[in-house]
Scaffold this active site. Structure first.
Site, mmCIF file in Angstrom:
data_model
loop_
_atom_site.group_PDB
_atom_site.id
_atom_site.type_symbol
_atom_site.label_atom_id
_atom_site.label_comp_id
_atom_site.label_asym_id
_atom_site.label_seq_id
_atom_site.Cartn_x
_atom_site.Cartn_y
_atom_site.Cartn_z
ATOM 1 N N THR A 57 36.086 72.576 75.295
ATOM 2 C CA THR A 57 35.942 71.290 75.974
ATOM 3 C C THR A 57 37.155 70.470 75.562
ATOM 4 O O THR A 57 37.669 70.677 74.475
ATOM 5 C CB THR A 57 34.652 70.563 75.514
ATOM 6 O OG1 THR A 57 33.512 71.274 75.979
ATOM 7 C CG2 THR A 57 34.574 69.151 76.057
ATOM 8 N N ARG B 234 23.133 74.490 84.778
ATOM 9 C CA ARG B 234 23.115 74.083 83.381
ATOM 10 C C ARG B 234 24.095 72.943 83.131
ATOM 11 O O ARG B 234 25.218 72.931 83.625
ATOM 12 C CB ARG B 234 23.480 75.268 82.490
ATOM 13 C CG ARG B 234 23.590 74.958 80.989
ATOM 14 C CD ARG B 234 25.009 74.666 80.558
ATOM 15 N NE ARG B 234 25.143 74.527 79.101
ATOM 16 C CZ ARG B 234 26.253 74.115 78.498
ATOM 17 N NH1 ARG B 234 27.312 73.799 79.205
ATOM 18 N NH2 ARG B 234 26.292 74.021 77.178
ATOM 19 N N VAL B 235 23.671 71.949 82.350
ATOM 20 C CA VAL B 235 24.520 70.845 81.930
ATOM 21 C C VAL B 235 24.404 70.714 80.416
ATOM 22 O O VAL B 235 23.299 70.759 79.873
ATOM 23 C CB VAL B 235 24.098 69.519 82.612
ATOM 24 C CG1 VAL B 235 24.905 68.356 82.051
ATOM 25 C CG2 VAL B 235 24.280 69.614 84.125
ATOM 26 N N GLY B 236 25.534 70.566 79.730
ATOM 27 C CA GLY B 236 25.522 70.461 78.276
ATOM 28 C C GLY B 236 25.615 69.023 77.784
ATOM 29 O O GLY B 236 25.116 68.097 78.422
ATOM 30 N N ASP B 237 26.287 68.825 76.668
ATOM 31 C CA ASP B 237 26.327 67.510 76.030
ATOM 32 C C ASP B 237 27.296 66.536 76.672
ATOM 33 O O ASP B 237 27.150 65.320 76.535
ATOM 34 C CB ASP B 237 26.719 67.670 74.555
ATOM 35 C CG ASP B 237 28.142 68.206 74.389
ATOM 36 O OD1 ASP B 237 28.385 69.354 74.813
ATOM 37 O OD2 ASP B 237 29.013 67.492 73.864
ATOM 38 N N THR C 274 32.942 68.597 70.806
ATOM 39 C CA THR C 274 33.131 69.863 71.499
ATOM 40 C C THR C 274 32.312 70.928 70.788
ATOM 41 O O THR C 274 32.058 70.833 69.590
ATOM 42 C CB THR C 274 34.619 70.267 71.519
ATOM 43 O OG1 THR C 274 34.748 71.585 72.074
ATOM 44 C CG2 THR C 274 35.234 70.260 70.129
ATOM 45 N N GLY C 275 31.882 71.934 71.536
ATOM 46 C CA GLY C 275 31.086 72.997 70.929
ATOM 47 C C GLY C 275 29.943 73.414 71.833
ATOM 48 O O GLY C 275 30.000 73.260 73.055
ATOM 49 N N GLY D 1 26.928 72.853 73.691
ATOM 50 C CA GLY D 1 26.392 71.595 74.184
ATOM 51 C C GLY D 1 24.931 71.353 73.892
ATOM 52 O O GLY D 1 24.514 70.230 73.580
#
Length: 290
Positions: A156, A184-187, A207-208, A210
Site C-alpha cells: 500500500t 473485499r475492502v481492507g483498512d 500498510t499491511g 488490512g
C-alpha cells in the site's frame, strides 16, 4: 513558521528482490515531489496528494497503475485522505476506472460525504472534474501473471506531511491484497484504521494486512498514544506494531509524524519502503535495519 516535513511509504510486506530498487527509487521520488510542494509554500494536502500520485503512477507499487488484481482478475482500488485542522476526511473504495484514487479521496474531504464506493464514486468524481480511464490502462502484465501464479505480497502507498503553517495531512492508496475475494475492502478507506491526522497530535499512514489493521484501528490507536505526550513518534509507532502482532497476530507497518515534526516508523514485515525529507536531512529505507 513551522518546519516542513514529508514522510512517505511504499508498502510493507514480502517485497521481492527484483522490485527492491524500484521501491527505493519510487519512494525517494515521491518524497522529493512532496518536498518541492512544501518548500514552494504549498499545503500539506497538496504535498500528500502529489507524493501519492507519483506512487500511483509508478507500476512497481500496489496503487493506481500496477494495483493487485482480485480472484476474478479484476481491479478494485481504495484510497483515503484526512486533514488535521478540522478532522475532515474522504475515502473511496472499489474503484476500477480512476487513474489516481487519492485525488478523488481528497475531493471528498471538502464534501458532505466521507466514503463513496464503486460506480457512485466514479460518477461523483466525474461530476467534480476527474476523468475515468479504462481498467486496462491500470493493469500491468506483472499482475496478470500473479493471478496465474498465485503469488502473495502485501503493499500500500501512503504519505504524511506538515506544511509551513504547521498543518498536517495524511493519505493512503492501494489496490488491496493480491487475489482478494471480489468485493473485499481492507483498512485503507476506514478512517482511523489506515490513516489519521490531527494538527494537535500528529498524522499516521499504515500498510499491511488490512483486516488485522482494521480490527485494532491502528492509525487512531497510534495517534491516541502520541497524544498522551510521554512517548516519541518512534515509540508510538513501535508500540502500535507490537500491539498489532500481540493482539491479532498482525503484520504491517506505519509512518508517523508528530505535530512538532518528529518522525516515527515501524514494521514487523520483511521489508517496507519509506522515505522522508526534513529541512535537515533526507532518508530512504527498505530493510528493517536501514
Amino acid at each position: 513558521m513551522s518546519r516542513p516535513v514529508i514522510v512517505v511509504h511504499g508498502g510493507a510486506g514480502d517485497i521481492p528482490d527484483e522490485q527492491a530498487e524500484g521501491h527505493r527509487l519510487g519512494v525517494q521520488r515521491a518524497s522529493q515531489v512532496g518536498w518541492e510542494v512544501l518548500t514552494a509554500g504549498g499545503s500539506a494536502e497538496d504535498a500528500v496528494e502529489a507524493a501519492i500520485r507519483v506512487m500511483e503512477d509508478d507500476e512497481v507499487f500496489d496503487a493506481g497503475r500496477g494495483s493487485f488484481l482480485d480472484l476474478d482478475g479484476a481491479l478494485s482500488m481504495d484510497a483515503a485522505f484526512m486533514e488535521g485542522a478540522n478532522l475532515n476526511a474522504g475515502a473511496v473504495a472499489a474503484l476500477s476506472q480512476m487513474r489516481n484514487p487519492i485525488s478523488l479521496a481528497r475531493l471528498l474531504v471538502s464534501a458532505p460525504h466521507v466514503l463513496l464506493v464503486g460506480e457512485g464514486a466514479h460518477r461523483w468524481g466525474e461530476q467534480h472534474g476527474l476523468h475515468r480511464c479504462s481498467p486496462d490502462d491500470l493493469i500491468v502484465a506483472r499482475e496478470r501473471e500473479r493471478v496465474l501464479a498465485h503469488q502473495g505480497l502485501n503493499d500500500t502507498v501512503g504519505a504524511v506531511a506538515m506544511d509551513l503553517s504547521g498543518h498536517l495531512a495524511a493519505g493512503v492508496s492501494t489496490g488491496g491484497s493480491p487475489l482478494k475475494v471480489p468485493g473485499r475492502v481492507g483498512d485503507v478507506p476506514c478512517i482511523g484504521a489506515g490513516i489519521y491526522a490531527d494538527d494537535q497530535v500528529g498524522g499516521v499512514s499504515c500498510t499491511g494486512v488490512g483486516e488485522q489493521i482494521t480490527r485494532i484501528v491502528m492509525a487512531k490507536r497510534c495517534t491516541d498514544r502520541l497524544a498522551k505526550g510521554d512517548v516519541t513518534a518512534q515509540q508510538a509507532a513501535e508500540e502500535a506494531i507490537a500491539y498489532l502482532a500481540r493482539r491479532v497476530h498482525g503484520e504491517g507497518g506505519l509512518i508517523v509524524l508528530s505535530h512538532d515534526g518528529e518522525i516515527g516508523c515501524a514494521m514487523n514485515t520483511q521489508r517496507m519502503s519509506r522515505a522522508w525529507i526534513t529541512p535537515d536531512a533526507s532518508y530512504v529505507g527498505l530493510e528493517p535495519t536501514d
